[in-house]
Design an enzyme around this catalytic site. Structure first.
Site, PDB file in Angstrom:
ATOM      1  N   GLN A  11      -1.545   3.843 -10.940  1.00  0.00           N
ATOM      2  CA  GLN A  11      -1.537   3.209 -12.250  1.00  0.00           C
ATOM      3  C   GLN A  11      -2.852   3.460 -12.965  1.00  0.00           C
ATOM      4  OE1 GLN A  11      -0.186  -0.803 -12.062  1.00  0.00           O
ATOM      5  NE2 GLN A  11      -0.547  -1.244 -14.209  1.00  0.00           N
ATOM      6  N   SER A  90      -2.961   4.316  -4.440  1.00  0.00           N
ATOM      7  CA  SER A  90      -2.276   3.046  -4.673  1.00  0.00           C
ATOM      8  C   SER A  90      -0.774   3.277  -4.844  1.00  0.00           C
ATOM      9  CB  SER A  90      -2.902   2.345  -5.886  1.00  0.00           C
ATOM     10  OG  SER A  90      -2.389   1.057  -6.066  1.00  0.00           O
ATOM     11  N   LEU A  91      -0.246   3.067  -6.040  1.00  0.00           N
ATOM     12  CA  LEU A  91       1.164   3.330  -6.335  1.00  0.00           C
ATOM     13  C   LEU A  91       1.609   4.698  -5.832  1.00  0.00           C
ATOM     14  CD1 LEU A  91       3.827   3.226  -8.090  1.00  0.00           C
ATOM     15  CD2 LEU A  91       2.395   4.107  -9.945  1.00  0.00           C
ATOM     16  N   ARG A 115       7.593  -3.871  -6.820  1.00  0.00           N
ATOM     17  CA  ARG A 115       6.132  -3.978  -6.685  1.00  0.00           C
ATOM     18  C   ARG A 115       5.482  -4.263  -8.033  1.00  0.00           C
ATOM     19  NH1 ARG A 115       1.537  -0.351  -6.921  1.00  0.00           N
ATOM     20  NH2 ARG A 115       0.104  -0.568  -5.152  1.00  0.00           N
ATOM     21  N   HIS A 201      -5.430  -5.084  -5.314  1.00  0.00           N
ATOM     22  CA  HIS A 201      -6.025  -4.709  -4.014  1.00  0.00           C
ATOM     23  C   HIS A 201      -7.093  -5.710  -3.575  1.00  0.00           C
ATOM     24  CE1 HIS A 201      -3.702  -1.095  -4.237  1.00  0.00           C
ATOM     25  NE2 HIS A 201      -4.226  -0.813  -5.414  1.00  0.00           N
ATOM     26  N   GLN A 247      -1.427  -2.761   1.624  1.00  0.00           N
ATOM     27  CA  GLN A 247      -2.082  -2.072   0.521  1.00  0.00           C
ATOM     28  C   GLN A 247      -2.364  -2.989  -0.665  1.00  0.00           C
ATOM     29  OE1 GLN A 247      -0.348   0.046  -2.813  1.00  0.00           O
ATOM     30  NE2 GLN A 247      -0.332   1.837  -1.477  1.00  0.00           N
TER      31      GLN A 247
END
Length: 310
Positions: A11, A90-91, A115, A201, A247
């Site tokens: 993102q 991440s994503l 998510r 996070h 995560q």
């Protein structure tokens, strides 16, 4: 055997208009499947919607996943040998797992949509929180500042280790404001607040992790075609459901991932998806590595002519 890895963005890489041309090449993925799963038109969002609407967490995440995966499909058709490894920021870890065959594109999209909704709700319903990028602070120094702030009753954590020189912290708005105001006295050249919905996070995302756990536990993950490195451990994923849940509340160890891949023999990294963020992080972390960027269909054609990694 190949010596290259593919990297998928997270993102922040979203941009209105991304995916132009892909909707005709991968119509089933980007039109039919996405609308059926999401309940809204990805094409309208990307090609007619505003940047503000696209930036919403619940929109940005599935949009980036879908476009990056479609680009990967175009890249994959041109490759003589599969990659030696994959990772995502991440994503992007979901895109990497789908590319490696651990989950179907459709199931990955369902998980990413859940998510995004879970993270957006956790940010909106919890205490006000945010993130800041630190300029002029290494990991040890950043962790020390965050730990001392927590010892004083604050809520501040290292959220992203993007490169040796790019550290991002997450915490309450009060703690982020304190950090920005006192950066120089803390030995940090500058702390820059980021335009994000919340403290991703970090423990602030615990409600999102709890919600996502249900979707992950209902998912069957297949053996991967090539190793996928986890954000939370910086090592190849052994238990995808656990690592994807971790995560959300753990530090993204992207620089460590890159270094571990280089140590394992990876000499070339290929950014696949909108923007070029992961390519920049490779250049800062593994400066001797070769780097390619595939962010649109024109890049796919150019990349196909480069036989250095095939």
């Amino acid at each position: 055997m190949s010596n290259y890895a593919i990297l998928f963005p997270g993102q922040g890489s979203q941009k209105a208009g991304m995916g132009v041309g892909l909707f005709d090449v991968h119509s089933n993925l980007l039109r039919d499947t996405t609308e059926e799963v999401l309940g809204w038109s990805l094409e309208e969002l990307l090609l007619e919607g505003s940047q503000e609407d696209l930036t919403r967490t619940e929109h940005a995440q599935p949009a980036l996943y879908a476009v990056a995966f479609a680009l990967w499909r175009s890249v994959e058709e041109q490759l003589a040998v599969p990659p030696a490894a994959a990772a995502g920021h991440s994503l992007g870890e979901y895109t990497a797992l789908a590319a490696a065959g651990a989950i179907s594109y459709e199931r990955g999209l369902e998980l990413v949509a859940e998510r995004g909704r879970a993270m957006a709700e956790a940010a909106a319903e919890g205490d006000a929180s945010g993130m800041a990028a630190l300029i002029g602070a290494d990991l040890e120094h950043a962790e020390g500042v965050a730990a001392r702030r927590r010892d004083d009753g604050g809520r501040l954590w290292v959220a992203n280790i993007n490169s040796p020189s790019q550290i991002v912290v997450a915490g309450s708005v009060v703690d982020i404001e304190w950090l920005v105001e006192n950066a120089r006295s803390l030995g940090i050249r500058r702390a820059i607040p980021l335009e994000v919905a919340g403290a991703f996070h970090s423990p602030f995302m615990a409600p999102a992790a709890d919600r996502l756990r249900r979707a992950l536990s209902a998912t069957t993950f297949e053996p991967v075609d090539f190793p996928v490195y986890a954000n939370a451990t910086a090592r190849p994923i052994d238990d995808p459901a656990s690592r994807l849940e971790d995560q959300l509340v753990s530090t993204v160890r992207f620089a460590e991932m890159l270094q571990h891949m280089a140590d394992a023999g990876i000499t070339t990294f290929v950014h696949v998806g909108p923007g070029d963020v992961t390519a920049g992080l490779v250049r800062r972390t593994v400066p001797d590595a070769a780097v390619h960027v595939v962010s649109n269909l024109d890049d796919v054609a150019a990349f196909a002519n480069d036989l250095s990694i095939q």
